[in-house]
Design an enzyme around this catalytic site. Sequence first.
Site, PDB file in Angstrom:
ATOM      1  N   LEU A  73       8.226 -18.746 -17.258  1.00 39.14           N
ATOM      2  CA  LEU A  73       6.883 -19.099 -17.712  1.00 39.14           C
ATOM      3  C   LEU A  73       6.452 -18.301 -18.943  1.00 39.14           C
ATOM      4  O   LEU A  73       5.370 -18.545 -19.477  1.00 39.14           O
ATOM      5  CB  LEU A  73       5.876 -18.882 -16.582  1.00 39.14           C
ATOM      6  N   LYS A  74       7.280 -17.357 -19.377  1.00 37.20           N
ATOM      7  CA  LYS A  74       6.969 -16.631 -20.605  1.00 37.20           C
ATOM      8  C   LYS A  74       7.485 -17.374 -21.832  1.00 37.20           C
ATOM      9  O   LYS A  74       7.047 -17.106 -22.953  1.00 37.20           O
ATOM     10  CB  LYS A  74       7.571 -15.229 -20.541  1.00 37.20           C
ATOM     11  N   HIS A 138      -1.908  -3.067  -1.090  1.00 38.38           N
ATOM     12  CA  HIS A 138      -1.079  -3.754  -0.111  1.00 38.38           C
ATOM     13  C   HIS A 138      -1.876  -3.936   1.176  1.00 38.38           C
ATOM     14  O   HIS A 138      -3.023  -3.480   1.288  1.00 38.38           O
ATOM     15  CB  HIS A 138       0.214  -2.975   0.152  1.00 38.38           C
ATOM     16  N   ASP A 166      -2.498  -9.691   4.824  1.00 33.50           N
ATOM     17  CA  ASP A 166      -1.648 -10.631   4.098  1.00 33.50           C
ATOM     18  C   ASP A 166      -1.709 -12.031   4.711  1.00 33.50           C
ATOM     19  O   ASP A 166      -1.843 -13.033   3.997  1.00 33.50           O
ATOM     20  CB  ASP A 166      -0.200 -10.153   4.121  1.00 33.50           C
TER      21      ASP A 166
END
Length: 391
Positions: A73-74, A138, A166
Amino acid sequence: MQGALCGFTVLDLSRLLPGPFCSMLLADLGADVIKIEEPGRGDYIRWWPPRVGGGSGYHVVLNRNKRSLTLNLKAPEGKDVFRSLVKNADVVLESFRPGVMDKMGLGYEQLAAVNPGIVFCAISGYGAYGPMALKAGHDVNYLARSGVLSYSGRCEPTMTGVQIADLGGGGLPAAFGILAALLARTRTGKGQFVDVSMTDGSLLWNCLRWGKHLGDRAVPAPADDMLNHGFACYNLYSTRDKRYMSLGALEPQFWMAFCERVGHPEWNTPQYFEPGSHQDELKHRLEALFASRTRAEWVEVFKDADCCCEPVLDLAEIMDDPQVRAREMVVDLIHDSWGAYRQLGICPRLSSTPGGIRSHAPELGEHTDRILCDLGYDSTDIERLRRQDVV
């Protein structure tokens, strides 16, 4: 029968646990989830030991029913490929830090110009805005910041074995938000931005203690409440063989049945459901009681008793548990390369459009050629993109 989400396409840029768990739920119900990964590297969780076949066991569970496309995607042409996918997609899911997609020219407003109906879901630790939006974190940090850890455990804050922030604070709200946005699109014709903060989502898990605090103004602490090691009737007890039984006899009828089954009807007094120092005394009595027999013996004692007393099972035991098997929450699969393995089943269960396991977790870039062909690229174009490290 087709799954409830058959016909919907999800472009999943997320990594590790929260996003892939969300897209797993969508894929299980029939969505075409295209897992878009960095060429040569992929989702980091692919390489975490222990291995199942050539990849990670974590990847095997989280990425079933998905297709894998490698895409840089760069690279300008990589962005062009992604925009082409967005034109016919329904959902974009990402878990970068806020602002990363905008800097790449692939943020919500930019993609909405390509497809006004796109639902763009971003999962992050602290949300798209606020003083901590760009801060790293996290699961343990989000649970700490949301207050969940402050009263978990018996005597001091305790780490949870399951990644609540998460999964419950990120993946589940994301799946719910995506479905809500897709439903709204049927009325408005437009997509929208779904901002999921794992800290926000975890904060909602405080709902019971929040309500209690509104009433008594007491700050929750470990072992201070009936659902938090504070009451003898709702607790964990070690057995003679150092295994554990869970007791959840909160209601009077269950507590009475428990007391009668263990031969101590005198314990059935109104004080069992009242806070106070007598709870510690009752806990000590129950500790001595459960320590007098093995877990297997207690299972036999309570097998036909309606008193909410069940064994604490480990994962190996759960895989062969009759209830789990009856619900098909363990599925036996065979992979051409890995061989036989056991996969988690489908939840929720829909009667008319049930979900299912259609495919194993994909190898890195396994479906790249097919997906690009569907976009109109021929074999020469695809080979050129590979040489240029676009895919």
